[in-house]
Design a protein around this motif. Sequence first.
Motif, PDB file in Angstrom:
ATOM      1  N   ASP A  32       0.824  -1.209   0.000  1.00  0.00           N
ATOM      2  CA  ASP A  32       0.000   0.000   0.000  1.00  0.00           C
ATOM      3  C   ASP A  32       0.856   1.255   0.000  1.00  0.00           C
ATOM      4  OD1 ASP A  32      -2.145  -1.726   0.059  1.00  0.00           O
ATOM      5  OD2 ASP A  32      -2.580  -1.411   2.200  1.00  0.00           O
ATOM      6  N   LEU A  35       2.279   1.826  -3.399  1.00  0.00           N
ATOM      7  CA  LEU A  35       1.238   2.339  -4.281  1.00  0.00           C
ATOM      8  C   LEU A  35       1.020   3.834  -4.059  1.00  0.00           C
ATOM      9  CD1 LEU A  35      -0.790   1.666  -6.476  1.00  0.00           C
ATOM     10  CD2 LEU A  35      -2.431   1.074  -4.684  1.00  0.00           C
ATOM     11  N   VAL A  36       0.980   4.257  -2.809  1.00  0.00           N
ATOM     12  CA  VAL A  36       0.809   5.690  -2.505  1.00  0.00           C
ATOM     13  C   VAL A  36       1.988   6.484  -3.051  1.00  0.00           C
ATOM     14  CG1 VAL A  36       0.782   7.388  -0.628  1.00  0.00           C
ATOM     15  CG2 VAL A  36      -0.672   5.364  -0.488  1.00  0.00           C
ATOM     16  N   ALA A  38       4.002   5.725  -5.490  1.00  0.00           N
ATOM     17  CA  ALA A  38       3.951   5.732  -6.951  1.00  0.00           C
ATOM     18  C   ALA A  38       2.913   6.727  -7.448  1.00  0.00           C
ATOM     19  CB  ALA A  38       3.642   4.332  -7.478  1.00  0.00           C
ATOM     20  N   ARG A  39       1.731   6.717  -6.858  1.00  0.00           N
ATOM     21  CA  ARG A  39       0.674   7.642  -7.289  1.00  0.00           C
ATOM     22  C   ARG A  39       1.075   9.092  -7.068  1.00  0.00           C
ATOM     23  NH1 ARG A  39      -4.724   4.418  -5.223  1.00  0.00           N
ATOM     24  NH2 ARG A  39      -4.766   2.944  -6.963  1.00  0.00           N
ATOM     25  N   GLU A  40       1.739   9.361  -5.934  1.00  0.00           N
ATOM     26  CA  GLU A  40       2.189  10.732  -5.672  1.00  0.00           C
ATOM     27  C   GLU A  40       3.177  11.219  -6.720  1.00  0.00           C
ATOM     28  OE1 GLU A  40       3.746  10.824  -1.700  1.00  0.00           O
ATOM     29  OE2 GLU A  40       1.764  10.978  -0.791  1.00  0.00           O
ATOM     30  N   ARG A  41       3.928  10.299  -7.296  1.00  0.00           N
ATOM     31  CA  ARG A  41       4.905  10.666  -8.323  1.00  0.00           C
ATOM     32  C   ARG A  41       4.339  10.555  -9.734  1.00  0.00           C
ATOM     33  NH1 ARG A  41       7.547   8.704  -3.972  1.00  0.00           N
ATOM     34  NH2 ARG A  41       9.621   9.443  -3.489  1.00  0.00           N
ATOM     35  N   GLY A  42       3.082  10.127  -9.824  1.00  0.00           N
ATOM     36  CA  GLY A  42       2.459   9.994 -11.136  1.00  0.00           C
ATOM     37  C   GLY A  42       3.051   8.873 -11.965  1.00  0.00           C
ATOM     38  N   THR A  44       3.756   4.294 -12.232  1.00  0.00           N
ATOM     39  CA  THR A  44       3.287   2.973 -11.831  1.00  0.00           C
ATOM     40  C   THR A  44       4.181   2.446 -10.707  1.00  0.00           C
ATOM     41  OG1 THR A  44       4.715   1.796 -13.377  1.00  0.00           O
ATOM     42  CG2 THR A  44       2.526   2.471 -14.189  1.00  0.00           C
ATOM     43  N   MET A  45       3.677   1.434 -10.014  1.00  0.00           N
ATOM     44  CA  MET A  45       4.485   0.811  -8.973  1.00  0.00           C
ATOM     45  C   MET A  45       5.726   0.167  -9.588  1.00  0.00           C
ATOM     46  SD  MET A  45       3.404  -1.743  -5.840  1.00  0.00           S
ATOM     47  CE  MET A  45       1.731  -1.227  -5.904  1.00  0.00           C
ATOM     48  N   LEU A  48       8.212   2.903 -10.061  1.00  0.00           N
ATOM     49  CA  LEU A  48       8.731   3.344  -8.767  1.00  0.00           C
ATOM     50  C   LEU A  48       9.799   2.384  -8.261  1.00  0.00           C
ATOM     51  CD1 LEU A  48       8.607   5.178  -6.220  1.00  0.00           C
ATOM     52  CD2 LEU A  48       6.947   3.542  -5.329  1.00  0.00           C
TER      53      LEU A  48
END
Length: 105
Positions: A32, A35-36, A38-42, A44-45, A48
């Motif tokens: 999790d 995932l957070v 990765a999303r913050e950096r725009g 994919t996991m 990242l």
Amino acid sequence: MTALLERPEVVYRRYTVVMADTTVKVDPAVRDRLLVLARERGMTMRDLIAELAGATPTKEELQARYEATKAYCETHFGVTFTDEDHDRAEQVWKDLEAARPVDSL
């Protein structure tokens, strides 16, 4: 008009020739967090994790970096680092990380 579609196994086979997948099992909390991040950096996991792996030096790379820094300091500043200096600096870092008082170098 007729559309020609490739069978999924043909597409998958082409994909796997180019890209090797590996499953890494981690705790759900770690998954999790990744995932957070990765999303913050725009991204994919997958991207990242690749970025983290690329940005984390190996022991060999750290040793090469140390040797290059040591040589630079000796050449440009006339400072010679001994093994004792290195050991003392390592101890200072350990003390700082453990929140222990640190004597001056």
